[in-house]
Scaffold this active site. Structure first.
Site, mmCIF file in Angstrom:
data_model
loop_
_atom_site.group_PDB
_atom_site.id
_atom_site.type_symbol
_atom_site.label_atom_id
_atom_site.label_comp_id
_atom_site.label_asym_id
_atom_site.label_seq_id
_atom_site.Cartn_x
_atom_site.Cartn_y
_atom_site.Cartn_z
ATOM 1 N N ASP A 1 91.332 73.269 47.453
ATOM 2 C CA ASP A 1 90.688 72.410 46.467
ATOM 3 C C ASP A 1 90.021 71.227 47.177
ATOM 4 O O ASP A 1 90.638 70.539 47.994
ATOM 5 C CB ASP A 1 91.761 71.918 45.488
ATOM 6 C CG ASP A 1 91.201 70.973 44.457
ATOM 7 O OD1 ASP A 1 90.572 71.464 43.506
ATOM 8 O OD2 ASP A 1 91.369 69.747 44.621
ATOM 9 N N GLU B 1 86.220 75.496 50.801
ATOM 10 C CA GLU B 1 85.870 76.481 49.761
ATOM 11 C C GLU B 1 87.179 76.946 49.127
ATOM 12 O O GLU B 1 88.134 77.277 49.828
ATOM 13 C CB GLU B 1 85.119 77.649 50.404
ATOM 14 C CG GLU B 1 85.054 78.937 49.598
ATOM 15 C CD GLU B 1 84.235 78.827 48.308
ATOM 16 O OE1 GLU B 1 83.094 78.350 48.372
ATOM 17 O OE2 GLU B 1 84.774 79.211 47.241
ATOM 18 N N ASP C 1 77.918 72.078 47.355
ATOM 19 C CA ASP C 1 77.258 73.337 47.014
ATOM 20 C C ASP C 1 78.165 74.043 46.012
ATOM 21 O O ASP C 1 78.829 75.022 46.318
ATOM 22 C CB ASP C 1 77.121 74.152 48.309
ATOM 23 C CG ASP C 1 76.477 75.510 48.082
ATOM 24 O OD1 ASP C 1 75.868 75.709 47.022
ATOM 25 O OD2 ASP C 1 76.600 76.371 48.974
#
Lengths: 359, 359
Positions: free
Chosen positions: A205, A174, A224
């Site tokens: 990243d 994340e 996601d």
């Protein structure tokens, strides 16, 4: 839809840059994607006149509470429409290195997480998104062991993955730590996913993380991510899918958030086309999620060369996994019937994508 | 969701009467049904402070068109939320004997029909509702011949029924002639349903019409009604279902509009319970419809004593009916996969209704 996980640009800057470039924005972003432009503050966003944006709107005083105005959050959706949620109390509002982060208590959907002006999740309906994006891929393969989540900083997808006792490693990459911190503070039912000892958190990243990952490490990767404009744009381009495919085992599966069939058919076509160039089989599924634009969200499911994957008939049904139905909390939305049903496509969508889909 | 077809009371009066009765309204109407109260003009509706009602809202001038304010129609949904559609032009606004009727051209959903402040259909997504409510019952039985539509004054359900060449008689009982007239003027793609020579139009109260109908006349009855409060309240009570059952042949089927699974679980439970007392088998199905509250609408499907009906596996698949896919216009949403998928229920709903459903 969680966090920003892509090339690490600040949405604000990206949008401003494009917008000031001789109206180039309207040429590069399809008109149906303008909702993403809600990340531009209203004062500056002359180009998105049809979207009701901004943090709040104040309706007519007569419809408000006695002695005060009711406050609504306008969830920008498609140009020409907006979905408003009544705000009981703002719980958090700050700007991370990547995006504006807002949490409020709504009148009827529980707490709401908003990133760059777009509703990411509400307590009332997050079950549909989190359960479907996790179990559609994981129930389609036998005994998944290594799983990667790209984005997903709220932890909800982790919570769902942890129902699978076969899983040994849950990596999550994340980019925005603030999303994780905010979730741990305000969304304990989602952040509980981080408590699983199998979870390994990587802040950074995703493309870079994947380049450093061993080839063929993962049984499943779940993307996601935010909408595919601005910072997450790189996540719907061919090089990123090639990076994902490289990180998957033979017969490994990818599940990628893939927009609304009612609003973004062309984006879905684009994503399927790109995936077809890299993956052996590509399928499209969708779910009802009331607070997402048009009330639905789609998923592209892909598998790599290797053992065939029958996405439409889960080989690893959740009902047969020990304790999976009740692990941490009871399943609310997903079941094997919903899994199979998710692949039924309306005739209008089937016409557009049937020739692109194949196993 | 069309017209008012019930006991013929004016919504305005019903609501005012209840509202002035010592707050009795909040006792008799569950809180999740307050959206129906949007038929009370905002000035008078002190009791529904959480609903953004009224014909239009005017957003912040800066987000409007240059030189003028953008005008939005607020589609009242659940308490605590609203869905706004941008209005390009108001095409019609009048009050019939039964309800306020509004037609406007929206920015992105085509023309919109609004009754008593609640969006009934938009050109963009009407296909989902009309095709599902018609073909779920008609494809579940062999060679339907006599079909009745209760409500449905826009004609869209008639258009769909007319794809079935086995059908000989299509009766429709709609209480509000203005809905039909407005549809013929502004929604020719729906009103085309009235052009079928098999259609026999009856303007009046459905319960009365059914009492005069011969017993066992219909193979299928489709109830395309308003929300089950106010004038349509009688349509979700046991006597009405008994009247419907009486009008059906042995093995005949009923398809009844049945609310959102996300918002009105208790109404769905009530309706299923009532139907179970009258019908042999009762099933619940749902569909995505973006402009309905929470983006979904449900259907209760029932069959009478007689030959068994397997609703979940259409015995009369539309793909095998000569010309059905393209009659008048191409099918946009429904197909046999979508039919089967519609009966897959989220776990939260299954928990509530599983014990009530049986075949």
């Amino acid at each position: 839809m969680e966090g920003d996980v892509g090339i690490g640009l600040v949405c604000q800057n990206t949008m401003d840059g494009k917008a000031s470039n001789g109206n180039g924005l309207e040429k590069t972003v399809p008109s149906c994607c303008l909702k993403a432009m809600a990340c531009v503050p209203e004062d500056d966003a002359k180009c998105h006149s049809t979207v009701v944006s901004g943090w709040f709107s104040e309706p007519h005083p007569r419809s408000g509470k006695k002695g005060g105005k009711a406050v609504y959050f306008n969830n920008p959706m498609w140009p020409g429409e907006a979905h408003s949620l009544k705000v009981e109390k703002v719980l958090f509002k700050d700007k991370s290195d990547f995006q504006e982060v807002l949490v409020f208590e709504s009148a009827t959907y529980g707490k709401v997480l908003v990133l760059d002006g777009i509703v990411q999740l509400t307590e009332k309906d997050e079950c549909a998104y989190q359960e479907m994006i996790a179990h559609l891929p994981l129930c389609s393969i036998s005994s998944p062991k290594n799983v990667l989540v790209v984005g997903g900083g709220d932890g909800g997808v982790l919570r769902e993955i942890s129902r699978h006792s076969s899983v040994e490693v849950i990596d999550i990459c994340e980019i925005d730590k603030m999303v994780i911190d905010v979730s741990k503070k305000f969304f304990p039912e989602l952040a509980v996913g981080f408590d699983d000892p199998r979870v390994q958190l990587h802040i950074g990243d995703a493309a870079e993380f994947l380049r450093k990952s061993p080839e063929g490490k993962y049984d499943a990767i779940i993307v996601d991510s935010s909408d595919p404009v601005g910072p997450a744009l790189a996540l719907v381009e061919k090089p990123f899918f090639e990076t994902l495919a490289r990180a998957l085992k033979p017969g490994g599966v990818l599940c990628n958030m893939a927009e609304s069939m009612w609003l973004h058919t062309h984006l879905i076509e684009d994503m399927i086309s790109i995936c077809r160039q890299t993956f052996k089989s590509v399928h499209y599924a969708w779910s009802s999620v009331p607070t997402y634009p048009s009330g639905v969200i789609g998923f592209v499911l892909c598998s790599t060369e290797g053992p065939a994957v029958d996405f439409k008939n889960p080989i690893n049904p959740i009902e047969k996994l020990d304790g999976a139905m009740t692990h941490k909390r009871e399943l609310k939305f997903y079941n094997s019937d919903m899994h199979r049903a998710a692949f039924a496509l309306p005739t209008f969508l089937r016409r557009e994508v049937a020739s692109l889909l194949a196993s």
